[in-house]
Design an enzyme around this catalytic site. Structure first.
Site, PDB file in Angstrom:
ATOM      1  N   HIS A 125       1.035  -1.273   0.112  1.00 12.48           N
ATOM      2  CA  HIS A 125      -0.062   0.176  -0.011  1.00 12.48           C
ATOM      3  C   HIS A 125       1.022   1.203  -0.112  1.00 12.48           C
ATOM      4  O   HIS A 125       1.755   1.453  -0.895  1.00 12.48           O
ATOM      5  CB  HIS A 125      -1.082  -0.191   1.263  1.00 12.48           C
ATOM      6  CG  HIS A 125      -2.094   0.882   1.329  1.00 12.48           C
ATOM      7  ND1 HIS A 125      -2.414   1.767   0.105  1.00 12.48           N
ATOM      8  CD2 HIS A 125      -3.096   1.092   2.430  1.00 12.48           C
ATOM      9  CE1 HIS A 125      -3.450   2.566   0.533  1.00 12.48           C
ATOM     10  NE2 HIS A 125      -3.698   2.140   1.712  1.00 12.48           N
TER      11      HIS A 125
ATOM     12  N   HIS B 100      -2.469  -2.399  -9.707  1.00  9.56           N
ATOM     13  CA  HIS B 100      -3.523  -1.626  -8.966  1.00  9.56           C
ATOM     14  C   HIS B 100      -4.613  -2.484  -8.905  1.00  9.56           C
ATOM     15  O   HIS B 100      -5.070  -3.284  -9.844  1.00  9.56           O
ATOM     16  CB  HIS B 100      -3.873  -0.253  -9.353  1.00  9.56           C
ATOM     17  CG  HIS B 100      -4.367   0.515  -8.196  1.00  9.56           C
ATOM     18  ND1 HIS B 100      -5.539   0.611  -7.917  1.00  9.56           N
ATOM     19  CD2 HIS B 100      -3.854   1.433  -7.438  1.00  9.56           C
ATOM     20  CE1 HIS B 100      -5.739   1.518  -6.857  1.00  9.56           C
ATOM     21  NE2 HIS B 100      -4.646   1.831  -6.462  1.00  9.56           N
TER      22      HIS B 100
ATOM     23  N   ASP C   8       2.548   5.631  -7.477  1.00  7.11           N
ATOM     24  CA  ASP C   8       4.019   5.435  -6.720  1.00  7.11           C
ATOM     25  C   ASP C   8       5.156   5.270  -7.573  1.00  7.11           C
ATOM     26  O   ASP C   8       6.404   5.341  -6.651  1.00  7.11           O
ATOM     27  CB  ASP C   8       3.837   4.125  -5.573  1.00  7.11           C
ATOM     28  CG  ASP C   8       3.145   4.663  -4.263  1.00  7.11           C
ATOM     29  OD1 ASP C   8       3.203   5.832  -3.960  1.00  7.11           O
ATOM     30  OD2 ASP C   8       2.292   3.498  -3.838  1.00  7.11           O
TER      31      ASP C   8
HETATM   32  N1  CMC Z   1       4.557  -6.893 -10.896  1.00  4.25           N
HETATM   33  C1  CMC Z   1       4.420  -8.172 -11.401  1.00  4.25           C
HETATM   34  N2  CMC Z   1       3.450  -8.788 -11.590  1.00  4.25           N
HETATM   35  C2  CMC Z   1       2.245  -8.301 -10.851  1.00  4.25           C
HETATM   36  C3  CMC Z   1       2.131  -6.944 -10.217  1.00  4.25           C
HETATM   37  C4  CMC Z   1       3.653  -6.359  -9.969  1.00  4.25           C
HETATM   38  N3  CMC Z   1       3.602  -5.101  -9.612  1.00  4.25           N
HETATM   39  N4  CMC Z   1       1.142  -6.530  -9.552  1.00  4.25           N
HETATM   40  C5  CMC Z   1       0.246  -7.877 -10.195  1.00  4.25           C
HETATM   41  N5  CMC Z   1       0.842  -8.602 -10.717  1.00  4.25           N
HETATM   42  C6  CMC Z   1       0.433  -9.816 -11.514  1.00  4.25           C
HETATM   43  C7  CMC Z   1       0.017 -10.936 -10.507  1.00  4.25           C
HETATM   44  O1  CMC Z   1       1.314 -11.835 -10.250  1.00  4.25           O
HETATM   45  C8  CMC Z   1      -0.966 -11.679 -10.944  1.00  4.25           C
HETATM   46  O2  CMC Z   1      -0.545 -12.419 -12.106  1.00  4.25           O
HETATM   47  P1  CMC Z   1      -1.257 -13.947 -12.290  1.00  4.25           P
HETATM   48  O3  CMC Z   1      -2.803 -13.702 -12.422  1.00  4.25           O
HETATM   49  O4  CMC Z   1      -0.404 -14.608 -13.371  1.00  4.25           O
HETATM   50  O5  CMC Z   1      -1.015 -14.580 -10.851  1.00  4.25           O
HETATM   51  C9  CMC Z   1      -1.699 -10.503 -11.607  1.00  4.25           C
HETATM   52  O6  CMC Z   1      -1.047  -9.584 -12.051  1.00  4.25           O
HETATM   53  C10 CMC Z   1      -3.004 -10.011 -10.559  1.00  4.25           C
HETATM   54  O7  CMC Z   1      -2.127  -9.399  -9.538  1.00  4.25           O
HETATM   55  P2  CMC Z   1      -2.821  -9.677  -8.336  1.00  4.25           P
HETATM   56  O8  CMC Z   1      -1.786  -9.645  -7.105  1.00  4.25           O
HETATM   57  O9  CMC Z   1      -4.118 -10.541  -8.072  1.00  4.25           O
HETATM   58  O10 CMC Z   1      -3.361  -8.006  -8.092  1.00  4.25           O
HETATM   59  P3  CMC Z   1      -4.052  -7.152  -6.728  1.00  4.25           P
HETATM   60  O11 CMC Z   1      -5.234  -6.624  -7.225  1.00  4.25           O
HETATM   61  O12 CMC Z   1      -4.091  -8.390  -5.629  1.00  4.25           O
HETATM   62  O13 CMC Z   1      -2.564  -6.365  -6.332  1.00  4.25           O
HETATM   63  C11 CMC Z   1      -1.244  -4.826  -5.824  1.00  4.25           C
HETATM   64  C12 CMC Z   1      -2.553  -5.029  -6.466  1.00  4.25           C
HETATM   65  C13 CMC Z   1      -1.222  -2.992  -5.955  1.00  4.25           C
HETATM   66  C14 CMC Z   1      -1.315  -5.161  -4.354  1.00  4.25           C
HETATM   67  C15 CMC Z   1      -0.271  -5.348  -6.923  1.00  4.25           C
HETATM   68  O14 CMC Z   1      -0.371  -4.788  -8.195  1.00  4.25           O
HETATM   69  C16 CMC Z   1       1.238  -5.005  -6.456  1.00  4.25           C
HETATM   70  O15 CMC Z   1       1.666  -5.576  -5.397  1.00  4.25           O
HETATM   71  N6  CMC Z   1       1.884  -3.858  -6.855  1.00  4.25           N
HETATM   72  C17 CMC Z   1       3.017  -3.767  -6.621  1.00  4.25           C
HETATM   73  C18 CMC Z   1       2.966  -2.690  -5.065  1.00  4.25           C
HETATM   74  C19 CMC Z   1       2.520  -1.464  -5.531  1.00  4.25           C
HETATM   75  O16 CMC Z   1       3.057  -0.644  -6.322  1.00  4.25           O
HETATM   76  N7  CMC Z   1       1.500  -0.791  -4.485  1.00  4.25           N
HETATM   77  C20 CMC Z   1       0.987   0.438  -4.648  1.00  4.25           C
HETATM   78  C21 CMC Z   1      -0.392   0.463  -5.107  1.00  4.25           C
HETATM   79  S1  CMC Z   1      -0.937   2.096  -5.573  1.00  4.25           S
HETATM   80  C22 CMC Z   1      -0.843   3.094  -4.029  1.00  4.25           C
HETATM   81  C23 CMC Z   1      -1.689   2.652  -3.166  1.00  4.25           C
HETATM   82  O17 CMC Z   1      -3.096   2.548  -3.317  1.00  4.25           O
HETATM   83  O18 CMC Z   1      -1.264   2.455  -1.991  1.00  4.25           O
END
Ligand code: CMC
Length: 422
Positions: free
Chosen positions: A263, A302, A358
């Site tokens: 986050h 996201h 971010d």
């Molecule tokens: N790098 C590589 N692969 C990713 C990433 C990433 N940053 N984010 C998602 N994926 C892949 C994930 O592995 C999955 O692939 P598969 O379908 O093959 O298993 C697919 O994309 C869907 O991902 P998810 O984990 O189900 O997505 P989520 O909605 O649960 O997670 C998130 C959202 C923001 C936690 C995630 O994208 C992430 O960890 N991003 C990096 C951390 C980040 O930049 N966070 C800041 C968010 S914006 C500011 C805020 O709101 O705080």
């Protein structure tokens, strides 16, 4: 077309029609007809936990509006305190309302001396400022016991005011304590962002003069972070607030939620990632490790945006302005190349992974000399009015206490086994 869904229980053949309102179906109507059957939605990916009139987010089309006003217009023309007023009270303020609001915020920036001398100085010298901030926000409730009177609109306004005013003071205090520098008292002649920069960087000069480009960039970044509807920390604020905790305790819990690297901690994680990559040559191998599931591309992806995050575009514009003053960040070229490769790669395209807010904010903060562990603190300052707007809205809606259900998958009844027989 009928705006409703019909659910049939195939065990009994009974059907129930439930209207679709504002894009949702009423869970209570479902529960009434299907007792003991719950929606299974870990992470709340398909659950609307509340109705809200604050922030409108259309993730598919990359649209973000506060109270109906596009984020691009607010970033261009407004200020953080004006946006805070808009979020909290629903309308842009008149000149008089704005003057009063800015005055009230400005004149609550001081904190009780005990907080500095006895509380903040008690932390270990290398304490993370987010850990200090979480504790300090919670501790404020002990200075303002009337905050418990959450049904009194006047008392609520006062605590909202105090939280928005005092968080920058506490944040700067945490930083100064961490480097062994004396605390700088707030300067009420400066605006919100300028005063924070003064409390951070003032040394021996009688009056600190912040660079106007940097102060403006900070103000814009605070606007961009001010609200984002039901994200993890805002949900925390509403869940804790639903038990009728005081707003300091609820905001401390929300700050804890923001601390995590998935986050608010992501901006810090982006810099760690860019440092680890270190050079152009390492970008491709890094991307391969991400695609193999061994790493995450921090600052990408996201839960809600499946298009370019509109805030990331504005942050990029601000980065150009800041770098003209501070000089270009050495990590910028790596970030730009990483973005270019990711935006053209099927792995990222097929999963709708775009830069989020971010990805570039960390580079700006770093160029402005903020240490890494202050990045999430800056996010906390920005998000505070959003948390408080949702807290207030939740109370006005008279929302029931948050209490989800579970699907129990553990063992059935068993008999206790004495220790000697195990
Ligand atoms: N790098 C590589 N692969 C990713 C990433 C990433 N940053 N984010 C998602 N994926 C892949 C994930 O592995 C999955 O692939 P598969 O379908 O093959 O298993 C697919 O994309 C869907 O991902 P998810 O984990 O189900 O997505 P989520 O909605 O649960 O997670 C998130 C959202 C923001 C936690 C995630 O994208 C992430 O960890 N991003 C990096 C951390 C980040 O930049 N966070 C800041 C968010 S914006 C500011 C805020 O709101 O705080």
């Amino acid at each position: 077309m009928t705006e409703s869904v019909t659910i049939t229980d195939n065990r009994t053949g009974e059907s129930v029609e439930i209207p679709i309102e504002h894009g949702g179906i009423d869970g209570k109507a479902f529960a009434k007809h299907m007792p003991g059957v719950w929606f299974f939605d870990p992470g709340f990916g398909a659950t609307a936990s509340t109705s809200s009139a604050i922030t409108d987010l259309d993730g598919a089309n990359g649209i973000l509006r506060y109270r109906g006003y596009p984020i691009e217009q607010l970033a261009e023309s407004s200020t953080f305190l004006e946006v805070s007023y808009l979020l909290l009270f629903g309308e842009l303020p008149t000149k008089e309302q704005l003057d009063n609001w800015v005055h009230d915020v400005t004149y609550h920036t001081f904190i009780h001396e005990n907080m500095r001398k006895r509380f903040m100085e008690g932390f270990h010298h290398d304490a993370h400022p987010m850990g200090m901030l979480v504790s300090a926000i919670a501790a404020l409730s002990t200075f303002y016991p009337e905050a418990k009177e959450i049904d009194d609109a006047h008392v609520r306004y006062k605590q909202i005011n105090r939280l928005i005013s005092k968080v920058p003071t506490l944040a700067a205090m945490a930083y100064r304590a961490s480097i062994g520098m004396p605390f700088v008292y707030p300067d009420n002649q400066l605006n919100y962002a300028e005063n924070f920069l003064s409390m951070m960087w003032k040394v021996a000069e009688p009056h600190y003069e912040p660079d106007p480009v940097l102060a403006k960039a900070l103000d814009v970044l605070l606007i961009l972070h001010a609200d984002h509807e039901q994200n993890c920390s805002t949900t925390t604020m509403r869940v804790v607030g639903s038990s009728h905790s005081d707003p300091y305790s609820s905001a401390a819990a929300a700050t804890s939620a923001l601390y995590g690297p998935r986050h608010g901690g992501a901006n810090e994680a982006v810099i760690h990632m860019l440092n680890e990559i270190g050079s152009y040559d390492n970008i491709e191998p890094f991307i391969e490790r991400v695609k193999a599931g061994e790493e995450r591309l921090m600052g990408f992806g996201h839960r809600v945006y499946k298009a370019y995050d509109p805030r990331a575009r504005i942050v990029k514009e601000q980065a150009d302005k800041v770098f003209q003053v501070t000089g270009k960040s050495p990590l910028l070229d790596i970030a730009l190349k990483l973005e270019e490769i990711a935006l053209n790669d099927d792995y990222f395209k097929s999963r709708n992974l775009y830069p989020n807010v971010d990805f570039y904010t960390g580079l700006i903060y770093q160029s402005m000399n903020f240490p890494l562990d202050m990045f999430t603190v800056l996010f906390t300052m920005g998000r505070m009015p959003g948390w408080l707007s949702h807290w207030q809205e939740m109370l006005e809606q008279d929302q029931r206490i948050s209490r989800p259900r579970q699907l129990y998958i553990g063992p059935g009844e068993r008999q206790y086994v004495p220790l000697s027989e195990r």
